[in-house]
Design a protein around this motif. Structure first.
Motif, short mmCIF file in Angstrom:
data_model
loop_
_atom_site.label_atom_id
_atom_site.label_comp_id
_atom_site.label_asym_id
_atom_site.label_seq_id
_atom_site.Cartn_x
_atom_site.Cartn_y
_atom_site.Cartn_z
N ARG A 205 -11.17 17.45 -37.68
CA ARG A 205 -12.79 17.44 -37.52
C ARG A 205 -13.06 18.52 -36.84
NH1 ARG A 205 -13.71 11.28 -36.57
NH2 ARG A 205 -15.16 11.66 -35.34
N LEU A 206 -12.56 18.84 -35.77
CA LEU A 206 -12.84 19.94 -34.84
C LEU A 206 -12.61 21.07 -35.46
CD1 LEU A 206 -13.26 20.57 -31.89
CD2 LEU A 206 -10.86 20.83 -31.60
N GLU A 207 -11.56 21.51 -36.28
CA GLU A 207 -11.63 22.73 -36.81
C GLU A 207 -12.73 22.96 -37.95
OE1 GLU A 207 -9.66 25.10 -35.86
OE2 GLU A 207 -10.09 26.34 -37.57
N SER A 208 -12.83 22.00 -38.69
CA SER A 208 -14.02 21.97 -39.75
C SER A 208 -15.49 22.36 -39.14
CB SER A 208 -14.04 20.55 -40.33
OG SER A 208 -13.08 20.56 -41.12
N LEU A 209 -15.63 21.61 -37.79
CA LEU A 209 -16.93 21.89 -37.25
C LEU A 209 -17.00 23.38 -36.54
CD1 LEU A 209 -19.18 19.89 -36.29
CD2 LEU A 209 -17.82 19.41 -34.25
N GLN A 210 -15.69 23.74 -36.11
CA GLN A 210 -15.50 25.19 -35.59
C GLN A 210 -15.97 25.96 -36.65
OE1 GLN A 210 -14.34 26.30 -32.23
NE2 GLN A 210 -15.52 27.87 -33.04
N ARG A 211 -15.46 26.15 -37.76
CA ARG A 211 -15.81 26.87 -38.80
C ARG A 211 -17.13 26.95 -39.33
NH1 ARG A 211 -10.24 27.61 -42.33
NH2 ARG A 211 -9.01 27.66 -40.63
N GLU A 212 -17.94 25.75 -39.36
CA GLU A 212 -19.25 25.51 -39.55
C GLU A 212 -20.13 26.51 -38.43
OE1 GLU A 212 -20.61 21.71 -40.08
OE2 GLU A 212 -19.03 21.12 -41.50
N VAL A 213 -19.86 26.08 -37.03
CA VAL A 213 -20.46 26.76 -35.97
C VAL A 213 -20.05 28.26 -36.07
CG1 VAL A 213 -20.23 27.22 -33.61
CG2 VAL A 213 -20.51 24.95 -34.51
N ASP A 214 -18.89 28.87 -36.45
CA ASP A 214 -18.76 30.18 -36.63
C ASP A 214 -19.59 30.89 -37.73
OD1 ASP A 214 -16.75 30.04 -34.66
OD2 ASP A 214 -15.21 29.91 -36.10
N HIS A 215 -19.80 30.02 -38.92
CA HIS A 215 -20.73 30.35 -39.70
C HIS A 215 -22.03 30.51 -39.52
CE1 HIS A 215 -21.29 30.90 -44.10
NE2 HIS A 215 -22.33 29.87 -44.06
N ALA A 216 -22.53 29.46 -38.97
CA ALA A 216 -23.93 29.54 -38.36
C ALA A 216 -24.14 30.69 -37.56
CB ALA A 216 -24.26 28.28 -37.63
N HIS A 217 -23.23 30.93 -36.47
CA HIS A 217 -23.37 32.31 -35.76
C HIS A 217 -23.43 33.37 -36.51
CE1 HIS A 217 -22.84 30.89 -31.70
NE2 HIS A 217 -21.96 29.91 -31.71
N ALA A 218 -22.61 33.63 -37.62
CA ALA A 218 -22.69 34.71 -38.67
C ALA A 218 -24.09 35.03 -39.09
CB ALA A 218 -21.63 34.50 -39.55
N LEU A 219 -24.59 33.83 -39.56
CA LEU A 219 -26.00 33.70 -40.20
C LEU A 219 -26.89 34.08 -39.34
CD1 LEU A 219 -25.97 30.50 -42.47
CD2 LEU A 219 -26.22 32.92 -43.17
N ARG B 27 -11.39 19.28 -24.73
CA ARG B 27 -12.00 20.50 -24.07
C ARG B 27 -12.89 21.28 -25.10
NH1 ARG B 27 -7.97 22.54 -21.10
NH2 ARG B 27 -7.70 24.37 -22.30
N ARG B 28 -11.83 21.62 -26.32
CA ARG B 28 -12.36 22.41 -27.67
C ARG B 28 -13.36 21.73 -27.99
NH1 ARG B 28 -7.32 24.47 -30.82
NH2 ARG B 28 -6.27 22.97 -29.88
N TYR B 29 -13.63 20.55 -28.14
CA TYR B 29 -14.77 19.54 -28.71
C TYR B 29 -16.00 20.00 -28.03
CZ TYR B 29 -17.48 15.98 -31.17
OH TYR B 29 -18.15 15.44 -31.66
N GLN B 30 -15.83 19.69 -26.51
CA GLN B 30 -16.94 19.88 -25.53
C GLN B 30 -17.64 21.21 -25.57
OE1 GLN B 30 -15.01 18.37 -22.14
NE2 GLN B 30 -15.70 16.47 -22.25
N ARG B 31 -16.67 22.16 -25.70
CA ARG B 31 -17.17 23.44 -25.76
C ARG B 31 -18.07 23.85 -27.01
NH1 ARG B 31 -12.31 27.30 -25.60
NH2 ARG B 31 -12.58 27.29 -27.97
N LEU B 32 -17.54 23.23 -28.24
CA LEU B 32 -18.06 23.27 -29.56
C LEU B 32 -19.44 22.70 -29.40
CD1 LEU B 32 -17.17 24.69 -31.99
CD2 LEU B 32 -16.30 22.58 -32.78
N GLN B 33 -19.67 21.64 -28.67
CA GLN B 33 -20.96 20.82 -28.60
C GLN B 33 -21.91 21.57 -27.82
OE1 GLN B 33 -21.68 17.88 -29.72
NE2 GLN B 33 -20.02 17.25 -30.62
#
Lengths: 230, 46
Positions: A205-219, B27-33
């Motif tokens: 879940r964390l990795e999926s969210l990270q990729r969505e955030v990276d995509h949003a940053h790129a956009l 910690r990574r989750y909090q940074r992402l939030q």
């Protein structure tokens, strides 16, 4: 699915506590090694869990190489990462067990050395994923994962092929085990497998969210090139 | 050294490793939030 996670978390915690009780209290004491043999109930399940995670990594990597499916890439990354954690436990609990039983912390025999090499292969896989920004990184990492998975059966069966200090495997080997010890071992394996599954799930879940955030940053950087983008 | 110390050390190290790894995930989750919060903020538009 989100509601199931805390319930499964509580059930896994109860199972882990029960498995710990079984390992420390219920399991019979081994005659020659004494209580220190109980390290077995953490060392062996951790090794089996690591091997299963590396096989999942292998399957997901092959799927990624064939279909280029991003979900398979995430599964491969997550299973390798959690597998390395379990393999680290194996490499640390092993010497702690070896010291009072063999009189040495480490020996360069085939089982121990091949396990260390396996760990290094997957650590290099994670370094590749972390520090390479090339678009081909997932494909290169998947190829490395295939190589790593080939080492897993070699590590497991190395005891058959070479003379080593390490005892025979409990399953499918020449070793024998008291049924009560086997019962406790399987409970601990189940507990650690459930724990590994939950950790993989949260990491996915964390990795999926990270990729969505990276995509949003790129956009965002495309829409607003002067904006502050990390 | 008493052999029981080795047993305790092995069990303790196992849980220290797992808890440390879970800590990195949190910690990574909090940074992402935090990053998500920043993305939701209306930015300057020309």
């Amino acid at each position: 699915m989100k509601k199931a996670f805390p319930i499964l978390g509580v059930l896994t915690a109860i199972l882990l506590i029960y498995a710990l009780y079984q390992a420390l209290v219920v399991a019979p004491t081994e005659k020659t090694m004494g209580d220190v043999q109980r390290i077995f109930y953490y060392h062996v399940p951790s090794a089996w869990t690591a091997f299963i995670l590396f096989f999942i990594n292998f399957g997901a990597s092959v799927l990624y190489l064939i279909k280029r499916n991003p979900a398979a890439d995430i599964v491969a990354l997550v299973s390798a990462e959690v597998g390395v954690v379990f393999c680290t436990v194996v490499l640390i609990t092993g010497p702690i067990w070896a010291r009072p039983v063999w009189g040495i912390w480490w020996t360069w025999d085939m089982r121990l050395t091949s396990t260390l090499v396996l760990w290094l292969i997957y650590v290099s896989y994670l370094f590749l994923r972390r520090f390479s920004s090339s678009g081909e990184t997932p494909a290169l990492a998947a190829a490395l994962a295939v190589l790593g998975a080939l080492c897993v059966p070699f590590v497991y069966f190395s005891i058959w092929f070479f003379r080593t200090q390490h005892p025979q495997p409990v399953m499918g080997g020449g070793g024998s085990i008291d049924p009560r010890m086997l019962h406790v071992l399987l409970i601990n394996w189940l507990a650690f497998s459930c724990f590994a599954f939950l950790v993989c799930w949260s990491r996915y879940r964390l990795e999926s969210l990270q990729r969505e955030v990276d995509h949003a940053h790129a956009l965002q950087s495309l829409l607003d090139p002067r904006g502050s983008v990390r | 050294m008493n052999k029981t110390y080795y047993l305790l050390a092995a069990y303790a190290v196992t849980w220290i490793i797992h808890i440390a790894y879970l800590g990195t995930i949190v910690r990574r989750y909090q940074r992402l939030q935090g990053e998500i919060k920043d993305l939701k903020k209306p930015g300057p538009r020309s």
